[in-house]
Write an enzyme that holds these catalytic residues in place. Structure first.
Site, short mmCIF file in Angstrom:
data_model
loop_
_atom_site.label_atom_id
_atom_site.label_comp_id
_atom_site.label_asym_id
_atom_site.label_seq_id
_atom_site.Cartn_x
_atom_site.Cartn_y
_atom_site.Cartn_z
CG HIS A 17 -1.75 -1.21 1.37
ND1 HIS A 17 -3.06 -1.25 0.96
CD2 HIS A 17 -1.47 -2.47 1.84
CE1 HIS A 17 -3.56 -2.46 1.19
NE2 HIS A 17 -2.62 -3.22 1.72
CG HIS A 195 -6.36 -6.86 1.51
ND1 HIS A 195 -6.05 -6.26 0.33
CD2 HIS A 195 -5.40 -6.49 2.40
CE1 HIS A 195 -4.96 -5.54 0.49
NE2 HIS A 195 -4.52 -5.66 1.74
CD GLU A 198 -4.83 -8.11 6.93
OE1 GLU A 198 -5.74 -7.61 6.26
OE2 GLU A 198 -3.86 -7.46 7.36
N1 ADE Z 1 -4.82 -1.20 4.20
C1 ADE Z 1 -3.52 -1.03 4.43
N2 ADE Z 1 -2.98 -2.14 4.95
C2 ADE Z 1 -3.98 -3.04 5.05
C3 ADE Z 1 -4.07 -4.37 5.51
N3 ADE Z 1 -3.01 -5.01 6.00
N4 ADE Z 1 -5.27 -4.98 5.48
C4 ADE Z 1 -6.34 -4.34 5.01
N5 ADE Z 1 -6.32 -3.09 4.56
C5 ADE Z 1 -5.15 -2.44 4.58
ZN ZN Z 2 -2.64 -5.13 2.54
#
Ligand code: ADE
Ligand code: ZN
Length: 332
Positions: A17, A195, A198
């Site tokens: 990011h 994503h 996570e």
């Molecule tokens: N935005 C920036 N880093 C992130 C992450 N690890 N997970 C989700 N959104 C994000």
């Molecule tokens: Zn990320």
């Protein structure tokens, strides 16, 4: 593999990011330039605040620091600084996320964000030979209608922006809500990634695959809780862009020595190593390779395999991918 060889090892960065590359020093420089007051007295205090309990806790600070990014020049400076650092870490190709809504919601025009980022990347590319592309991430914790409006606004930039992703707070925001937005993105010729897994459950990964039709899953580590999902991901060679330093800092994993990376590789998954938000999580991509090597005892052949995966999982054209894969076997 020694540290210098690991730094030189050609790699692609596929989960990064750009707002997460805002180092505290640059945050204060830009705050000063733009007359913005950060809720931290100085660089040291901001660095001390980099102690997170989970993803939402991190995101509060991450979005607060973005207040310093106001002009095209700010975005250009951020992008060129990242790409120059990445190049020193062996990155030959980067597919870089940015969060349009986090800027347009503060009154920063999308044109300033994209033109600035592209200008900064081109300037750093010319000096380093490292190439970069942009992927716009939609914020899953904002309304779906806003994601549609963001996609409308991105239309003139298709080509400059090669894909759409999905990020921000995960739990409680399943990917399926964004089905129509992602259909529209695919129809516009954009790559699609998200994503998933996570902090969220394996069902979010299934949705990302089956409802959004993603080409890569970002993070995806919780797939290991679902054997049918692991079989599916392995059979399809779907890339998972793992970010082990992020997982430890955001406490998805207690300790790097307990990261599921070895089990993921053992299961035949197509994993890549990435840095996510390196200014906040303690390392850029070669640092990630090094820490993973040390904590998990990853051998040379596996490290080289991870670097090869990064090019295979990228959206670069076949000819360039072949050239970069050849460079992995003959790093200079
Ligand atoms: N935005 C920036 N880093 C992130 C992450 N690890 N997970 C989700 N959104 C994000
Ligand atoms: Zn990320």
């Amino acid at each position: 593999m020694d540290d210098a060889t690991l730094m030189r090892l050609p790699k692609a960065e596929l989960h990064l990011h750009i707002e997460g590359t805002l180092e505290p020093e640059m945050a204060f420089t830009l705050a000063h330039r733009n007359g913005v007051t950060l809720p931290y007295a100085d660089v040291d205090e901001l660095r001390r605040a980099h102690a997170f309990t989970d993803l939402p806790d991190f995101l509060d600070l991450y979005y607060a620091c973005m207040a310093v990014l106001r002009t095209e020049e700010d975005f250009a400076d951020l992008a060129s600084a990242y790409l120059r650092t990445a190049a020193t870490q062996g990155v030959r190709h980067a597919e870089i996320f940015f969060d349009p809504q986090a800027h347009t919601s503060r009154g920063v025009p999308l044109s300033a964000v994209i033109t600035g980022l592209r200008r900064g990347l081109d300037a750093a590319s010319a000096g380093t030979g490292t190439h970069a592309e942009l992927i716009a991430c939609l914020l899953r914790d904002r309304p779906v209608a806003e994601a549609h409006a963001t996609l409308d606004a991105l239309e003139p930039y298709v080509g400059t922006v090669i894909g759409v992703g999905l990020d921000s707070a995960e739990v409680g925001y399943p990917p399926g809500q964004f089905a129509e937005v992602f259909t529209r993105a695919r129809e516009a010729g954009l790559h699609v990634v998200a994503h998933a897994g996570e902090e969220g459950p394996p069902s979010y990964i299934w949705e990302a695959l089956d409802v959004l039709g993603v080409e890569r899953v970002d993070h995806g580590i919780r797939c290991m809780e679902d054997t049918a999902l692991v079989r599916r991901l392995a059979a399809d060679r779907t890339p998972l862009t793992a970010c082990p330093l992020s997982n430890v800092r955001l406490r998805a994993v207690d300790d790097l020595r307990e990261h599921p990376l070895p089990a993921m590789l053992e299961a035949g998954l197509m994993v890549t190593l990435n840095s996510d938000d390196p200014a906040y999580f303690g390392g850029y991509v070669a640092d990630t390779y090094r820490e993973v090597r040390d904590a998990l005892g990853i051998d040379d052949a596996t490290l080289i395999g991870l670097a090869r995966n990064s090019f295979r999982a990228s959206f670069i054209d076949d000819q360039r991918a072949q050239a970069l894969l050849a460079a992995v076997d003959d790093p200079r």
